[in-house]
Design a protein around this motif. Structure first.
Motif, mmCIF file in Angstrom:
data_model
loop_
_atom_site.group_PDB
_atom_site.id
_atom_site.type_symbol
_atom_site.label_atom_id
_atom_site.label_comp_id
_atom_site.label_asym_id
_atom_site.label_seq_id
_atom_site.Cartn_x
_atom_site.Cartn_y
_atom_site.Cartn_z
ATOM 1 N N LEU A 184 0.819 -1.223 0.000
ATOM 2 C CA LEU A 184 0.000 0.000 0.000
ATOM 3 C C LEU A 184 0.851 1.270 0.000
ATOM 4 C CD1 LEU A 184 -2.662 -1.202 2.593
ATOM 5 C CD2 LEU A 184 -2.977 -0.964 0.124
ATOM 6 N N GLY A 185 2.176 1.084 -0.067
ATOM 7 C CA GLY A 185 3.058 2.247 -0.131
ATOM 8 C C GLY A 185 3.422 2.828 1.205
ATOM 9 N N HIS A 186 3.186 2.081 2.294
ATOM 10 C CA HIS A 186 3.509 2.567 3.635
ATOM 11 C C HIS A 186 4.565 1.659 4.256
ATOM 12 C CE1 HIS A 186 0.037 5.082 3.154
ATOM 13 N NE2 HIS A 186 -0.780 4.046 3.121
ATOM 14 N N THR A 187 5.791 2.113 4.323
ATOM 15 C CA THR A 187 6.847 1.322 4.949
ATOM 16 C C THR A 187 6.821 1.584 6.443
ATOM 17 O OG1 THR A 187 8.199 1.424 2.955
ATOM 18 C CG2 THR A 187 9.314 0.831 5.001
ATOM 19 N N LYS A 188 6.274 0.627 7.169
ATOM 20 C CA LYS A 188 6.090 0.792 8.604
ATOM 21 C C LYS A 188 6.264 -0.551 9.285
ATOM 22 C CE LYS A 188 2.763 2.623 11.977
ATOM 23 N NZ LYS A 188 1.419 3.232 12.142
ATOM 24 N N GLY A 189 6.909 -0.561 10.419
ATOM 25 C CA GLY A 189 7.106 -1.794 11.151
ATOM 26 C C GLY A 189 8.404 -1.762 11.927
ATOM 27 N N GLN A 190 8.874 -2.916 12.346
ATOM 28 C CA GLN A 190 10.087 -3.006 13.168
ATOM 29 C C GLN A 190 11.174 -3.775 12.434
ATOM 30 O OE1 GLN A 190 10.183 -5.433 16.886
ATOM 31 N NE2 GLN A 190 10.811 -3.527 17.890
ATOM 32 N N LEU A 191 12.401 -3.295 12.579
ATOM 33 C CA LEU A 191 13.572 -3.952 12.022
ATOM 34 C C LEU A 191 14.526 -4.254 13.168
ATOM 35 C CD1 LEU A 191 15.287 -4.829 9.544
ATOM 36 C CD2 LEU A 191 16.185 -2.486 9.477
ATOM 37 N N ILE A 192 14.856 -5.527 13.360
ATOM 38 C CA ILE A 192 15.738 -5.930 14.452
ATOM 39 C C ILE A 192 17.032 -6.460 13.835
ATOM 40 C CG2 ILE A 192 16.003 -7.373 16.490
ATOM 41 C CD1 ILE A 192 12.988 -7.538 16.686
ATOM 42 N N ILE A 193 18.120 -5.757 14.080
ATOM 43 C CA ILE A 193 19.407 -6.099 13.469
ATOM 44 C C ILE A 193 20.490 -6.106 14.543
ATOM 45 C CG2 ILE A 193 18.716 -5.111 11.248
ATOM 46 C CD1 ILE A 193 20.465 -2.691 11.881
ATOM 47 N N GLY A 194 21.681 -6.574 14.161
ATOM 48 C CA GLY A 194 22.775 -6.607 15.119
ATOM 49 C C GLY A 194 24.110 -6.356 14.459
ATOM 50 N N GLY A 195 25.073 -6.029 15.262
ATOM 51 C CA GLY A 195 26.417 -5.804 14.749
ATOM 52 C C GLY A 195 27.450 -6.110 15.808
ATOM 53 N N SER A 196 28.620 -6.558 15.370
ATOM 54 C CA SER A 196 29.739 -6.663 16.299
ATOM 55 C C SER A 196 30.201 -5.247 16.635
ATOM 56 C CB SER A 196 30.860 -7.513 15.694
ATOM 57 O OG SER A 196 31.247 -7.033 14.424
ATOM 58 N N SER A 197 31.175 -5.122 17.501
ATOM 59 C CA SER A 197 31.426 -3.815 18.134
ATOM 60 C C SER A 197 31.739 -2.688 17.152
ATOM 61 C CB SER A 197 32.554 -3.945 19.161
ATOM 62 O OG SER A 197 33.740 -4.409 18.548
ATOM 63 N N ILE A 198 32.566 -2.936 16.143
ATOM 64 C CA ILE A 198 32.909 -1.860 15.210
ATOM 65 C C ILE A 198 31.724 -1.477 14.335
ATOM 66 C CG2 ILE A 198 34.467 -1.095 13.372
ATOM 67 C CD1 ILE A 198 35.794 -1.469 16.100
ATOM 68 N N PRO A 199 31.059 -2.428 13.677
ATOM 69 C CA PRO A 199 29.889 -2.054 12.887
ATOM 70 C C PRO A 199 28.784 -1.394 13.720
ATOM 71 C CG PRO A 199 30.639 -4.226 12.243
ATOM 72 C CD PRO A 199 31.423 -3.847 13.467
ATOM 73 N N ALA A 200 28.515 -1.951 14.905
ATOM 74 C CA ALA A 200 27.437 -1.402 15.732
ATOM 75 C C ALA A 200 27.797 -0.046 16.308
ATOM 76 C CB ALA A 200 27.104 -2.374 16.859
ATOM 77 N N GLY A 201 29.087 0.187 16.527
ATOM 78 C CA GLY A 201 29.496 1.454 17.139
ATOM 79 C C GLY A 201 29.801 2.563 16.155
ATOM 80 N N TYR A 202 30.230 2.199 14.937
ATOM 81 C CA TYR A 202 30.760 3.232 14.051
ATOM 82 C C TYR A 202 30.197 3.203 12.627
ATOM 83 C CZ TYR A 202 34.138 3.246 17.845
ATOM 84 O OH TYR A 202 34.713 3.297 19.094
ATOM 85 N N ILE A 203 29.664 2.067 12.170
ATOM 86 C CA ILE A 203 29.193 1.974 10.788
ATOM 87 C C ILE A 203 27.670 2.035 10.713
ATOM 88 C CG2 ILE A 203 29.128 0.518 8.721
ATOM 89 C CD1 ILE A 203 31.844 -0.652 9.611
ATOM 90 N N LEU A 204 26.998 1.158 11.444
ATOM 91 C CA LEU A 204 25.543 1.077 11.352
ATOM 92 C C LEU A 204 24.810 2.332 11.839
ATOM 93 C CD1 LEU A 204 24.968 -2.663 12.312
ATOM 94 C CD2 LEU A 204 24.462 -1.572 10.115
ATOM 95 N N PRO A 205 25.255 2.999 12.923
ATOM 96 C CA PRO A 205 24.523 4.201 13.331
ATOM 97 C C PRO A 205 24.422 5.248 12.228
ATOM 98 C CG PRO A 205 25.951 3.482 15.105
ATOM 99 C CD PRO A 205 26.301 2.630 13.911
ATOM 100 N N ARG A 206 25.490 5.426 11.461
ATOM 101 C CA ARG A 206 25.439 6.383 10.349
ATOM 102 C C ARG A 206 24.430 5.947 9.284
ATOM 103 N NH1 ARG A 206 30.203 5.732 8.753
ATOM 104 N NH2 ARG A 206 29.884 4.630 6.812
ATOM 105 N N MET A 207 24.419 4.646 8.999
ATOM 106 C CA MET A 207 23.482 4.099 8.025
ATOM 107 C C MET A 207 22.038 4.207 8.525
ATOM 108 S SD MET A 207 25.461 2.998 5.572
ATOM 109 C CE MET A 207 27.107 2.372 5.227
ATOM 110 N N LEU A 208 21.848 3.930 9.809
ATOM 111 C CA LEU A 208 20.500 3.953 10.365
ATOM 112 C C LEU A 208 19.909 5.353 10.358
ATOM 113 C CD1 LEU A 208 20.876 1.507 13.399
ATOM 114 C CD2 LEU A 208 19.824 1.067 11.187
ATOM 115 N N GLY A 209 20.752 6.354 10.598
ATOM 116 C CA GLY A 209 20.266 7.729 10.568
ATOM 117 C C GLY A 209 19.734 8.097 9.194
ATOM 118 N N ALA A 210 20.472 7.715 8.166
ATOM 119 C CA ALA A 210 20.048 8.016 6.799
ATOM 120 C C ALA A 210 18.809 7.203 6.425
ATOM 121 C CB ALA A 210 21.191 7.714 5.829
#
Length: 298
Positions: free
Chosen positions: A86-112
């Motif tokens: 229906l054109g509505h992207t809504k819901g929950q996304l549950i993901i994980g990362g080891s320390s470097i991706p979770a601390g320095y890579i994914l947060p930048r991606m998640l913001g965008a």
């Protein structure tokens, strides 16, 4: 039996407690108990054992828990698919990362990603490479980004980000003005290691073995559980360590830390997009995967 009762049952199993489950799902404890009794009456068997302060599933409960998790995940997937249609992207996304991706890579991606899809709720779990890979395999996470490859046939991995590790020393260290040091010299210094299961440390050990270094001579002064702790340990003169340049970029730019190459060691590595080979991914997860690849490879 209905999905709401299964949701309550799963919460009790995961919280190992009726009281904690009732707090999590905002119901009274007697109401939670009533729903569990109705489930047990429906299946005509005991599903949970109260063992003192801890509640554990019976064998029947373990079987139901596995199916209940899959049914609840399918419900979420169905809702996401219909909203997506229906054109509505809504819901929950549950993901994980080891320390470097979770601390320095994914947060930048998640913001965008959140800027493009503001109605998506995101939960980011942090763990070592082994923990995140197992959680993806078990369906607790839809995807992970980790720093080491796995041989598990139920997991599929794709190279996502290239990284370079270097020996990191504090400002004022005797090697701070150098560009490189030998492996022999490294073994003479107090070294901060990462915990077992760390993708960073696995890469370091593999590189040393390939270079023919006698690992019995490698006696870390301290072992720490994440990159943040290691960085603070270096800054406070606990020792020196080998770290991702992504993790220390800010401290390098400020001149508080210095990075050196280690002669004879190849410390380049990659971070891997990690997915379950057997589990169906939600439409939101598929969108996030495409988003990640567009951000990295554009």
């Amino acid at each position: 039996m209905d999905l709401w009762q299964l949701h309550i049952f799963v919460s009790v199993v995961e919280q190992k407690s009726f009281s904690r489950a009732s707090e999590q799902i905002h119901l009274s404890q007697p109401t939670v108990s009533t729903h569990i009794k109705e489930l047990e009456a429906h299946f005509q068997c005991r599903l949970l054992d109260r063992l003192g302060k801890v509640t554990e599933p019976t064998r029947a409960g373990e079987i139901l828990y596995d199916y209940a998790k899959r049914m609840l995940a399918l419900k979420q997937e169905t809702q996401s698919a219909m909203l997506d249609f229906l054109g509505h992207t809504k819901g929950q996304l549950i993901i994980g990362g080891s320390s470097i991706p979770a601390g320095y890579i994914l947060p930048r991606m998640l913001g965008a990603f959140k800027a493009d899809f503001p109605d998506v709720s995101i939960l980011l779990t942090v763990g070592d490479t082994g923990q995140i890979t197992r959680a993806v395999k078990d369906g607790e996470l839809e995807l992970g980004v980790v720093g080491a490859k796995t041989s598990d046939p139920d997991i599929v991995q794709e190279t996502l980000v290239e990284d370079e590790m270097k020996l990191v020393v504090p400002a004022g260290h005797e090697w701070a003005d150098r560009r490189s040091v030998t492996c022999k010299a490294l073994l003479s210094q107090p070294l901060i290691a990462r915990e077992q299961g760390s993708g960073t440390w696995k890469t370091v050990i593999a590189s040393m073995e390939k270079a023919g270094i006698d690992l019995s001579r490698l006696e870390p002064a301290v072992t720490m559980g994440n990159s943040v702790s290691v960085i603070q340990g270096i800054l406070n003169n606990v020792g020196i360590s080998i770290l991702s340049t992504i993790a220390v970029a800010e401290e390098l730019a400020r001149g508080r830390l210095h990075a050196l190459s280690i002669e004879g060691l190849d410390l380049s590595r990659h971070f891997y997009l990690t997915l379950s080979r057997k589990r169906t991914r939600s439409p939101i997860c598929e969108k996030f995967i495409r988003f990640l690849k567009d951000q990295v490879f554009s």
